[in-house]
Design a protein around this motif. Structure first.
Motif, PDB file in Angstrom:
ATOM      1  N   PRO A 127      22.027  65.082  43.406  1.00 18.91           N
ATOM      2  CA  PRO A 127      22.978  64.856  42.271  1.00 18.91           C
ATOM      3  C   PRO A 127      22.394  64.921  41.018  1.00 18.91           C
ATOM      4  N   ALA A 128      20.966  64.318  40.899  1.00 24.84           N
ATOM      5  CA  ALA A 128      20.464  64.378  39.545  1.00 24.84           C
ATOM      6  C   ALA A 128      19.912  65.551  39.192  1.00 24.84           C
ATOM      7  N   GLU A 129      20.010  66.515  39.887  1.00 22.68           N
ATOM      8  CA  GLU A 129      19.846  67.938  39.485  1.00 22.68           C
ATOM      9  C   GLU A 129      20.986  68.977  39.360  1.00 22.68           C
ATOM     10  N   ALA A 130      22.186  68.166  39.621  1.00 25.31           N
ATOM     11  CA  ALA A 130      23.420  69.113  39.257  1.00 25.31           C
ATOM     12  C   ALA A 130      23.511  69.345  37.798  1.00 25.31           C
ATOM     13  N   PRO A 131      24.165  70.556  37.430  1.00 26.28           N
ATOM     14  CA  PRO A 131      24.284  71.242  36.373  1.00 26.28           C
ATOM     15  C   PRO A 131      25.521  70.488  35.681  1.00 26.28           C
ATOM     16  N   LEU A 132      26.597  69.846  36.108  1.00 26.07           N
ATOM     17  CA  LEU A 132      27.475  69.187  35.524  1.00 26.07           C
ATOM     18  C   LEU A 132      27.508  67.582  35.906  1.00 26.07           C
ATOM     19  N   ILE A 133      28.409  66.956  35.180  1.00 25.12           N
ATOM     20  CA  ILE A 133      28.401  65.434  35.518  1.00 25.12           C
ATOM     21  C   ILE A 133      29.936  65.603  35.549  1.00 25.12           C
ATOM     22  N   ASN A 134      30.284  65.046  36.916  1.00 24.83           N
ATOM     23  CA  ASN A 134      31.699  65.033  37.351  1.00 24.83           C
ATOM     24  C   ASN A 134      31.991  63.638  37.148  1.00 24.83           C
ATOM     25  N   LEU A 135      33.380  63.493  36.351  1.00 29.69           N
ATOM     26  CA  LEU A 135      33.841  62.050  36.365  1.00 29.69           C
ATOM     27  C   LEU A 135      35.235  61.811  37.124  1.00 29.69           C
ATOM     28  N   ARG A 136      35.472  60.717  37.330  1.00 32.80           N
ATOM     29  CA  ARG A 136      36.540  60.184  38.300  1.00 32.80           C
ATOM     30  C   ARG A 136      37.532  59.055  37.608  1.00 32.80           C
ATOM     31  N   ASP A 137      38.471  58.965  37.113  1.00 33.86           N
ATOM     32  CA  ASP A 137      39.158  57.684  36.686  1.00 33.86           C
ATOM     33  C   ASP A 137      39.899  57.186  37.910  1.00 33.86           C
ATOM     34  N   THR A 138      39.611  56.228  38.592  1.00 39.00           N
ATOM     35  CA  THR A 138      40.142  55.262  39.247  1.00 39.00           C
ATOM     36  C   THR A 138      41.226  54.351  39.014  1.00 39.00           C
ATOM     37  N   GLY A 139      42.221  54.489  38.012  1.00 41.12           N
ATOM     38  CA  GLY A 139      43.059  53.666  37.535  1.00 41.12           C
ATOM     39  C   GLY A 139      43.481  54.022  36.094  1.00 41.12           C
ATOM     40  N   ARG A 140      43.335  52.977  35.303  1.00 39.97           N
ATOM     41  CA  ARG A 140      43.845  53.254  33.807  1.00 39.97           C
ATOM     42  C   ARG A 140      42.670  53.370  32.851  1.00 39.97           C
ATOM     43  N   PHE A 141      41.437  53.584  33.466  1.00 38.56           N
ATOM     44  CA  PHE A 141      40.264  53.498  32.400  1.00 38.56           C
ATOM     45  C   PHE A 141      40.298  54.212  31.000  1.00 38.56           C
ATOM     46  N   LEU A 142      40.791  55.379  31.124  1.00 37.12           N
ATOM     47  CA  LEU A 142      40.972  56.412  30.132  1.00 37.12           C
ATOM     48  C   LEU A 142      42.168  56.120  29.261  1.00 37.12           C
ATOM     49  N   ASP A 143      42.892  55.624  29.625  1.00 35.37           N
ATOM     50  CA  ASP A 143      44.054  55.167  28.988  1.00 35.37           C
ATOM     51  C   ASP A 143      43.722  53.836  28.027  1.00 35.37           C
ATOM     52  N   VAL A 144      43.205  52.912  28.631  1.00 38.17           N
ATOM     53  CA  VAL A 144      42.614  51.724  28.135  1.00 38.17           C
ATOM     54  C   VAL A 144      41.818  52.249  26.893  1.00 38.17           C
ATOM     55  N   LEU A 145      40.628  53.113  27.223  1.00 37.53           N
ATOM     56  CA  LEU A 145      39.882  53.314  26.140  1.00 37.53           C
ATOM     57  C   LEU A 145      40.577  53.948  24.885  1.00 37.53           C
ATOM     58  N   ALA A 146      41.418  55.074  25.278  1.00 36.12           N
ATOM     59  CA  ALA A 146      41.949  55.646  24.234  1.00 36.12           C
ATOM     60  C   ALA A 146      42.916  54.777  23.355  1.00 36.12           C
ATOM     61  N   SER A 147      43.444  53.596  24.121  1.00 34.44           N
ATOM     62  CA  SER A 147      44.331  52.969  23.345  1.00 34.44           C
ATOM     63  C   SER A 147      43.667  51.852  22.164  1.00 34.44           C
ATOM     64  N   LEU A 148      42.444  51.787  22.646  1.00 35.87           N
ATOM     65  CA  LEU A 148      41.501  50.824  22.139  1.00 35.87           C
ATOM     66  C   LEU A 148      40.884  51.683  20.813  1.00 35.87           C
ATOM     67  N   LYS A 149      40.879  53.183  21.012  1.00 38.06           N
ATOM     68  CA  LYS A 149      40.281  53.835  19.737  1.00 38.06           C
ATOM     69  C   LYS A 149      38.811  53.534  19.626  1.00 38.06           C
ATOM     70  N   CYS A 150      38.054  53.508  20.668  1.00 41.67           N
ATOM     71  CA  CYS A 150      36.973  53.372  20.427  1.00 41.67           C
ATOM     72  C   CYS A 150      36.083  54.251  21.596  1.00 41.67           C
ATOM     73  N   SER A 151      34.838  54.389  21.491  1.00 39.55           N
ATOM     74  CA  SER A 151      33.765  55.073  22.456  1.00 39.55           C
ATOM     75  C   SER A 151      32.955  54.106  23.009  1.00 39.55           C
ATOM     76  N   LEU A 152      32.248  54.376  24.122  1.00 43.19           N
ATOM     77  CA  LEU A 152      31.252  53.700  24.582  1.00 43.19           C
ATOM     78  C   LEU A 152      29.824  54.598  24.734  1.00 43.19           C
ATOM     79  N   ALA A 153      28.745  53.279  24.191  1.00 39.57           N
ATOM     80  CA  ALA A 153      27.519  54.120  24.407  1.00 39.57           C
ATOM     81  C   ALA A 153      26.898  53.523  25.752  1.00 39.57           C
ATOM     82  N   ILE A 154      26.264  54.301  26.416  1.00 41.85           N
ATOM     83  CA  ILE A 154      25.988  54.025  27.768  1.00 41.85           C
ATOM     84  C   ILE A 154      24.560  54.346  28.041  1.00 41.85           C
ATOM     85  N   SER A 155      23.590  53.479  28.526  1.00 39.66           N
ATOM     86  CA  SER A 155      22.256  53.778  28.786  1.00 39.66           C
ATOM     87  C   SER A 155      22.166  53.936  30.471  1.00 39.66           C
TER      88      SER A 155
END
Length: 389
Positions: free
Chosen positions: A27-55
């Motif tokens: 997976p570390a060599e895969a050319p794409l980063i695939n994401l899956r939202d298992t709930g309302r994560f994206l809706d929550v993030l969008a409603s807060l009008k913010c982004s996340l910095a992730i290390s």
């Protein structure tokens, strides 16, 4: 000619639980980063009008936002990224030998030649402190300096450029000073301009002595007294004071705890399907990093190994008031561990350039304005000479 920027490719999945894992064997060599939202994560993030910095590991930093219901992910490679800190328009990132400070040149973001009229934030390298290998974990801006948990030297340090680092506090049971990680000091609750609590994986005073008891030897300490507030924890990380209460992640159980500093009583707020590491609060929502376990040493005997068949790497959104899990954004590939999570308020579409990328087309900002330097000096000089005949 504008340069061709080599960035990590990402795939923007729908907010539904419909993503398909990639078929690459590594997976570390895969050319794409695939994401899956298992709930309302994206809706929550969008409603807060913010982004996340992730290390994250494999090493690098990603900026995650939402546009029209789908995730936007900008990522850059950095050598073994660790702790993060956000202060105004500054983003501090600890790497293997440096503490790098990025600036958000938001006025230039829409002018970025690679994608005009799109970004509302553009993080570019501004300052680099050459620290040496300190294994910096939790960090915080304190005005113009950075406070950091210096795990390798078992202390809280000031990083300001005068020295590689300046130690200002260490646990009272640590009697020596050196690069031998005596207790794996890792977390810091910085609140109202003071370090209030810290976490460590053991009350140990020998080189790497915490490893023998890391399953249940973790502690929370009060600063500056060094009083042990809670013990018997399985790999605690990321202490935070939120709404006047002390929260701690218990990584070895995949748990979020609320701890009473006076009595040491521990309450499990929620449990999650990953090693918990990295905690940030915004708008009544807790964002918690989730990781798979490092298997290079084999099974480690952590409770989460017996309680969960499979762990995920991603970020969970948890309601602060109820402890309910609102959703989990899971990384199918390209990410094995989340080391830290920070919130970027009022940012929706962010880009980040590492030093190599920035040097190919520097952003120039001054009190008199700014621009993107798209051509080297030699080309400008030749064009001026030609114009003059």
């Amino acid at each position: 000619m504008p340069h061709t920027q080599k960035k990590e490719n990402v795939v923007e999945q729908s907010p539904h639980d419909t993503a398909v894992p990639p078929t690459q064997t590594d997976p570390a060599e895969a050319p794409l980063i695939n994401l899956r939202d298992t709930g309302r994560f994206l809706d929550v993030l969008a409603s807060l009008k913010c982004s996340l910095a992730i290390s994250r590991r494999p090493s690098g930093v990603a900026l995650l936002g939402v546009e029209n219901g789908v995730p936007t992910l900008s990522a850059c490679q950095l050598p073994r990224s660790m702790g993060l800190a956000v202060g105004g328009k500054r983003l501090a990132i600890a790497t293997i030998h440096e503490l790098m400070i990025f600036a958000n040149v938001s006025s230039l973001a829409p002018l970025y030649p690679e994608r005009p009229d799109y970004y509302d934030a553009m993080f570019v390298p501004r300052v680099s402190h050459y620290t040496g290998d300190l294994d910096l974990h939790d960090m915080a801006f304190d005005n113009q300096i950075v406070l950091a948990v210096n795990t390798r030297y078992s202390c809280i340090s000031v990083i300001d450029g005068y020295f590689n680092f300046t130690p200002i506090w260490q646990p009272p049971f640590v009697t020596e000073f050196g690069p031998d990680d005596r207790c794996h000091l890792n977390g810091m609750a910085f609140h109202e301009s003071k370090v209030r609590y810290v976490t460590a994986l053991g009350e140990t005073n020998t080189p790497f002595g915490w490893r023998k008891g890391m399953v249940d030897g973790g502690i929370v300490m009060e600063v500056p007294t060094g009083r042990i507030v809670a013990s018997g924890l399985s790999m605690p990380h990321s202490p935070r004071i939120i709404g006047g209460q002390l929260y701690v992640l218990e990584g070895g159980r995949g748990a979020l705890l609320r701890i009473d500093p006076a009595t040491g009583a521990k309450q499990t707020v929620t449990t999650l399907p990953g090693f918990t590491h990295g905690l940030a609060e915004y708008g009544g929502v807790l964002f918690i990093g989730l990781s798979k376990l490092r298997m290079k040493r084999g099974p480690q005997g952590l409770p989460i190994e017996a309680e969960r068949d499979e762990l995920v790497a991603g970020v969970a959104a948890v309601d602060l008031a109820s402890g309910a899990v609102l959703g989990i954004l899971e990384f199918y590939n390209g990410v094995e561990e989340i080391l830290d999570v920070q919130v970027l308020p009022d940012v929706l579409r962010a880009e980040i350039l590492n030093p190599r990328q920035w040097a190919q087309m520097p952003s120039i900002t001054t009190m008199r304005g700014g621009f993107w330097q798209q051509k080297p000096r030699e080309e400008d000089e030749e064009a001026a000479a030609a114009a003059q005949g």
